[in-house]
Design an enzyme around this catalytic site. Structure first.
Site, mmCIF file in Angstrom:
data_model
loop_
_atom_site.group_PDB
_atom_site.id
_atom_site.type_symbol
_atom_site.label_atom_id
_atom_site.label_comp_id
_atom_site.label_asym_id
_atom_site.label_seq_id
_atom_site.Cartn_x
_atom_site.Cartn_y
_atom_site.Cartn_z
ATOM 1 N N HIS A 13 95.114 -35.084 -33.272
ATOM 2 C CA HIS A 13 95.331 -36.398 -32.663
ATOM 3 C C HIS A 13 94.051 -37.214 -32.523
ATOM 4 O O HIS A 13 94.004 -38.371 -32.923
ATOM 5 C CB HIS A 13 95.927 -36.223 -31.258
ATOM 6 C CG HIS A 13 97.390 -35.991 -31.271
ATOM 7 N ND1 HIS A 13 98.280 -36.856 -30.707
ATOM 8 C CD2 HIS A 13 98.126 -34.988 -31.775
ATOM 9 C CE1 HIS A 13 99.508 -36.389 -30.858
ATOM 10 N NE2 HIS A 13 99.439 -35.255 -31.503
ATOM 11 N N ASP A 112 96.163 -42.795 -27.391
ATOM 12 C CA ASP A 112 97.166 -41.985 -28.053
ATOM 13 C C ASP A 112 98.494 -42.243 -27.332
ATOM 14 O O ASP A 112 98.527 -42.318 -26.100
ATOM 15 C CB ASP A 112 96.777 -40.510 -27.924
ATOM 16 C CG ASP A 112 97.587 -39.641 -28.867
ATOM 17 O OD1 ASP A 112 96.997 -39.088 -29.798
ATOM 18 O OD2 ASP A 112 98.820 -39.521 -28.674
ATOM 19 N N THR A 134 99.789 -41.096 -33.473
ATOM 20 C CA THR A 134 98.906 -40.474 -34.465
ATOM 21 C C THR A 134 99.579 -39.444 -35.386
ATOM 22 O O THR A 134 99.102 -39.264 -36.498
ATOM 23 C CB THR A 134 97.651 -39.840 -33.804
ATOM 24 O OG1 THR A 134 98.074 -38.831 -32.900
ATOM 25 C CG2 THR A 134 96.828 -40.867 -33.065
ATOM 26 N N HIS A 143 112.403 -39.188 -32.621
ATOM 27 C CA HIS A 143 112.506 -39.381 -31.160
ATOM 28 C C HIS A 143 113.333 -40.615 -30.832
ATOM 29 O O HIS A 143 114.189 -40.595 -29.959
ATOM 30 C CB HIS A 143 111.116 -39.571 -30.536
ATOM 31 C CG HIS A 143 110.329 -38.308 -30.424
ATOM 32 N ND1 HIS A 143 110.770 -37.210 -29.724
ATOM 33 C CD2 HIS A 143 109.118 -37.967 -30.917
ATOM 34 C CE1 HIS A 143 109.870 -36.252 -29.809
ATOM 35 N NE2 HIS A 143 108.852 -36.683 -30.529
#
Ligand SMILES: *[C@@H]1O[C@H](CO)[C@@H](O)[C@H](O)[C@H]1NC(C)=O
Ligand SMILES: *[C@@H]1O[C@H](CO)[C@@H](O)[C@H](O)[C@H]1NC(C)=O
Length: 159
Positions: A13, A112, A134, A143
């Site tokens: 990330h 992030d 990321t 999602h």
């Protein structure tokens, strides 16, 4: 302008976020970027990638949330949970350091997307928040659709 860039210090990330920050810093040379990350993730990124930071970026260390003398169970999620639990306070402490050192208020948060609490920090400071996804985009779309399907399903089952 003073942009605070908040990393999620696990997996790859933070590296993706650094990549984006370096590109932005190159085109916005008057803007100051403060990169906030844990010590461990910071050194692995900057040692491995051999990145030299331009003058308008400075890294600040964020506490990892691990209590002193903690004995780990071996579950890799444990570090993530400890980090997230203390993250809002620990990032705010590091942001205060960056503000004190630069003498510039933070005018934008780039974080992030996993650090969802950053939305309310930005709201409290009345500054924009730019969450950056990321990992690969497919997981974000999974999602989002998962959420949509559940909303629809809930709607039908109650009507
Ligand atoms: C981040 O890591 C690099 C490489 O180890 C180191 O030179 C730098 O001082 C670190 N930054 C901070 C704020 O500790
Ligand atoms: C935002 O401000 C409210 C009210 O002062 C506070 O309760 C909340 O913890 C703040 N949120 C963050 C993430 O700092």
């Amino acid at each position: 302008m003073h942009v605070a860039v908040l990393a999620f210090p696990f997996g790859s990330h933070a590296l993706s976020l650094v990549d984006l920050m370096l590109k932005l810093a190159r085109v916005a040379q008057e803007t100051r970027f403060s990169f906030l990350n844990t010590e461990k993730s910071n050194s692995s990124i900057f040692l491995a990638a051999r990145v030299t930071l331009p003058d308008n970026i400075k890294a600040y260390i964020v506490a990892d949330g691990v209590p002193l003398n903690r004995v780990f169970s071996g579950d890799p999620i444990e570090r993530v949970e400890l980090f997230i639990k203390e993250a809002p306070e620990n990032f705010k402490t590091a942001m205060d350091m960056a503000v004190a050192e630069t003498g510039r208020k933070i005018s934008c948060l780039i974080t992030d997307a996993f650090l969802s609490f950053a939305g309310s920090i930005a709201e409290n400071l009345s500054i924009p928040w730019i969450p950056v996804w990321t990992p690969v985009p497919h997981s974000l779309s999974a999602h989002i659709y998962n959420d949509m399907i559940r909303q629809r399903y809930a709607q039908f089952s109650y009507s």
